[in-house]
Scaffold this motif. Sequence first.
Motif, PDB file in Angstrom:
ATOM      1  N   ASN A 286       0.746  -1.123   0.020  1.00  0.00           N
ATOM      2  CA  ASN A 286       0.103   0.032   0.052  1.00  0.00           C
ATOM      3  C   ASN A 286       0.870   1.253   0.128  1.00  0.00           C
ATOM      4  O   ASN A 286       1.468   1.637   0.950  1.00  0.00           O
ATOM      5  CB  ASN A 286      -0.955  -0.029   1.218  1.00  0.00           C
ATOM      6  CG  ASN A 286      -2.028   1.132   1.054  1.00  0.00           C
ATOM      7  OD1 ASN A 286      -1.680   2.178   0.399  1.00  0.00           O
ATOM      8  ND2 ASN A 286      -3.264   0.852   1.619  1.00  0.00           N
ATOM      9  N   ARG A 287       0.950   1.941  -1.165  1.00  0.00           N
ATOM     10  CA  ARG A 287       1.929   3.139  -1.202  1.00  0.00           C
ATOM     11  C   ARG A 287       1.146   4.428  -0.370  1.00  0.00           C
ATOM     12  O   ARG A 287       1.976   5.234  -0.055  1.00  0.00           O
ATOM     13  CB  ARG A 287       1.903   3.411  -2.544  1.00  0.00           C
ATOM     14  CG  ARG A 287       0.945   3.836  -3.622  1.00  0.00           C
ATOM     15  CD  ARG A 287       1.408   4.256  -5.002  1.00  0.00           C
ATOM     16  NE  ARG A 287       0.110   4.415  -5.571  1.00  0.00           N
ATOM     17  CZ  ARG A 287       0.451   4.985  -6.945  1.00  0.00           C
ATOM     18  NH1 ARG A 287       1.624   4.921  -7.562  1.00  0.00           N
ATOM     19  NH2 ARG A 287      -0.528   5.250  -7.810  1.00  0.00           N
ATOM     20  N   TRP A 288      -0.006   4.386  -0.197  1.00  0.00           N
ATOM     21  CA  TRP A 288      -0.752   5.615   0.265  1.00  0.00           C
ATOM     22  C   TRP A 288      -0.518   5.620   1.977  1.00  0.00           C
ATOM     23  O   TRP A 288      -0.765   6.627   2.536  1.00  0.00           O
ATOM     24  CB  TRP A 288      -2.099   5.456   0.186  1.00  0.00           C
ATOM     25  CG  TRP A 288      -2.313   5.704  -1.417  1.00  0.00           C
ATOM     26  CD1 TRP A 288      -2.913   4.825  -2.095  1.00  0.00           C
ATOM     27  CD2 TRP A 288      -2.380   6.922  -1.921  1.00  0.00           C
ATOM     28  NE1 TRP A 288      -3.277   5.181  -3.406  1.00  0.00           N
ATOM     29  CE2 TRP A 288      -2.687   6.473  -3.579  1.00  0.00           C
ATOM     30  CE3 TRP A 288      -1.953   8.227  -1.858  1.00  0.00           C
ATOM     31  CZ2 TRP A 288      -2.432   7.541  -4.539  1.00  0.00           C
ATOM     32  CZ3 TRP A 288      -1.742   9.244  -2.753  1.00  0.00           C
ATOM     33  CH2 TRP A 288      -2.151   8.429  -4.275  1.00  0.00           C
ATOM     34  N   ILE A 289      -0.111   4.535   2.447  1.00  0.00           N
ATOM     35  CA  ILE A 289       0.182   4.439   3.839  1.00  0.00           C
ATOM     36  C   ILE A 289       1.534   5.411   3.989  1.00  0.00           C
ATOM     37  O   ILE A 289       1.580   6.166   5.091  1.00  0.00           O
ATOM     38  CB  ILE A 289       0.630   2.854   4.440  1.00  0.00           C
ATOM     39  CG1 ILE A 289      -0.695   2.152   4.522  1.00  0.00           C
ATOM     40  CG2 ILE A 289       1.441   3.111   5.688  1.00  0.00           C
ATOM     41  CD1 ILE A 289      -0.377   0.856   4.802  1.00  0.00           C
ATOM     42  N   LEU A 290       2.379   5.317   3.152  1.00  0.00           N
ATOM     43  CA  LEU A 290       3.779   6.216   3.343  1.00  0.00           C
ATOM     44  C   LEU A 290       3.137   7.601   2.940  1.00  0.00           C
ATOM     45  O   LEU A 290       3.974   8.528   3.750  1.00  0.00           O
ATOM     46  CB  LEU A 290       4.743   5.756   2.312  1.00  0.00           C
ATOM     47  CG  LEU A 290       5.548   4.468   2.655  1.00  0.00           C
ATOM     48  CD1 LEU A 290       6.464   4.058   1.362  1.00  0.00           C
ATOM     49  CD2 LEU A 290       6.296   4.647   3.859  1.00  0.00           C
ATOM     50  N   VAL A 291       2.306   7.814   2.179  1.00  0.00           N
ATOM     51  CA  VAL A 291       2.046   9.367   1.660  1.00  0.00           C
ATOM     52  C   VAL A 291       1.274   9.837   3.123  1.00  0.00           C
ATOM     53  O   VAL A 291       1.630  10.917   3.516  1.00  0.00           O
ATOM     54  CB  VAL A 291       1.027   9.287   0.886  1.00  0.00           C
ATOM     55  CG1 VAL A 291       0.407  10.819   0.549  1.00  0.00           C
ATOM     56  CG2 VAL A 291       1.881   8.796  -0.496  1.00  0.00           C
ATOM     57  N   LEU A 292       0.434   9.007   3.787  1.00  0.00           N
ATOM     58  CA  LEU A 292      -0.368   9.295   4.874  1.00  0.00           C
ATOM     59  C   LEU A 292       0.750   9.646   6.049  1.00  0.00           C
ATOM     60  O   LEU A 292       0.622  10.706   6.912  1.00  0.00           O
ATOM     61  CB  LEU A 292      -1.248   8.439   5.413  1.00  0.00           C
ATOM     62  CG  LEU A 292      -1.996   8.521   6.616  1.00  0.00           C
ATOM     63  CD1 LEU A 292      -2.848  10.004   6.230  1.00  0.00           C
ATOM     64  CD2 LEU A 292      -2.845   7.487   6.984  1.00  0.00           C
ATOM     65  N   LYS A 293       1.918   8.963   6.396  1.00  0.00           N
ATOM     66  CA  LYS A 293       2.853   9.060   7.257  1.00  0.00           C
ATOM     67  C   LYS A 293       3.744  10.307   6.919  1.00  0.00           C
ATOM     68  O   LYS A 293       3.890  10.844   8.111  1.00  0.00           O
ATOM     69  CB  LYS A 293       3.632   7.977   7.130  1.00  0.00           C
ATOM     70  CG  LYS A 293       3.276   6.676   7.962  1.00  0.00           C
ATOM     71  CD  LYS A 293       4.343   5.628   8.007  1.00  0.00           C
ATOM     72  CE  LYS A 293       3.949   4.320   8.892  1.00  0.00           C
ATOM     73  NZ  LYS A 293       5.009   3.472   9.259  1.00  0.00           N
ATOM     74  N   LEU A 294       3.657  10.761   5.610  1.00  0.00           N
ATOM     75  CA  LEU A 294       4.301  12.065   5.873  1.00  0.00           C
ATOM     76  C   LEU A 294       3.731  13.161   6.377  1.00  0.00           C
ATOM     77  O   LEU A 294       4.174  14.270   6.654  1.00  0.00           O
ATOM     78  CB  LEU A 294       4.605  12.552   4.148  1.00  0.00           C
ATOM     79  CG  LEU A 294       5.690  11.578   3.562  1.00  0.00           C
ATOM     80  CD1 LEU A 294       5.479  12.039   1.855  1.00  0.00           C
ATOM     81  CD2 LEU A 294       6.821  12.078   3.943  1.00  0.00           C
ATOM     82  N   THR A 299      10.562  12.265   9.008  1.00  0.00           N
ATOM     83  CA  THR A 299      11.314  11.354   7.981  1.00  0.00           C
ATOM     84  C   THR A 299      12.266  10.433   8.628  1.00  0.00           C
ATOM     85  O   THR A 299      12.137   9.370   8.333  1.00  0.00           O
ATOM     86  CB  THR A 299      11.765  12.420   6.705  1.00  0.00           C
ATOM     87  OG1 THR A 299      11.140  13.165   6.141  1.00  0.00           O
ATOM     88  CG2 THR A 299      12.337  11.296   5.581  1.00  0.00           C
ATOM     89  N   ILE A 300      13.109  11.086   9.482  1.00  0.00           N
ATOM     90  CA  ILE A 300      14.287  10.172   9.797  1.00  0.00           C
ATOM     91  C   ILE A 300      14.720  10.776  11.196  1.00  0.00           C
ATOM     92  O   ILE A 300      14.678  11.975  11.438  1.00  0.00           O
ATOM     93  CB  ILE A 300      15.568  10.138   8.600  1.00  0.00           C
ATOM     94  CG1 ILE A 300      16.295   8.930   9.386  1.00  0.00           C
ATOM     95  CG2 ILE A 300      16.239  11.417   8.795  1.00  0.00           C
ATOM     96  CD1 ILE A 300      17.274   8.378   8.231  1.00  0.00           C
TER      97      ILE A 300
END
Length: 300
Positions: A286-294, A299-300
């Motif tokens: 699921n790529r949208w999980i990473l977008v939501l995490k932004l 980031t780090i």
Amino acid sequence: MEKIDILLATYNGEKYIEAQIYSILAQTLTNWQLIIHDDGSTDGTIEKIREIQKLDNRILIVEDNIICGGAANNFLYLLKSATSDYVIFCDQDDVWFESKLQVLYDSIQSEPEAAAVYCNAYGYNGTHITSNQVSLFERDSLSNSLFLNSGVQGCSLLFNRALIDMLLDFPSFIVMHDHYITMAAISFGKLKYIDLSLMLYRQHDQNVTGNIAVSFSDRIRSFFNRANPIIDRKHYEANKSFYNKFKDKFTLQQQEIFRAYLQFPELSFVQKVSTLLKYNFRMGNNRWILVLKLLFKKTI
């Protein structure tokens, strides 16, 4: 059939070691040897192992007084002692179902090239077994792995000699043994997932290799915990070290994906979103999980 080396790294596991070894002795696949290296236990771990060793000559103890200083180094040290065609890591405190080795072996034994296979597990606290699986993510590419900040659970991984031979020249930094194996299998071979729970993954305060979020509520809390960045610093450094060590073996596409990941922390918000979409970076497919995490996390 080919023999399987089971690599068991121990440290102060007196309370749980018997249950784990007896579950290995009960395996329906019998052509294995258990190779054990202790990392300086101060309890009765070694004494318990020696007692069980009397029951079965397939149990070998590497007694060299070398202290590796942690589970990852201990497992990697054991890897150099493996001589069989297949290898599996073994935590000191889990319980394997009797079909575990057979199911994993049946899935990988026909693979002609570098390969690893892994299964799922049930969480276990010594009294209760979770009704849900650990829910490991299926990983099929670098794009679906680099942002996961972990490897496949090490005690679930069975891998073959072709992959082992690629691994013995270690990068300068490895965060965990299972992360290293996972990245190698995805980069240079095949990583197969069996959606079966073939073991009890014990959860307790003294876990040497760490606990995991098993329940849905645990995973939700972890997702929204701002203290957990999108990219874990140690896994970032391990991925960078892995890339620098093996970049000449990567395809041009793999090199591009790695560079995009390594540059990611320095990008603007808009550039980060663009990068996630361009390279199809995902978590659990699921790529949208990473977008939501932004939107919620650093980031780090």
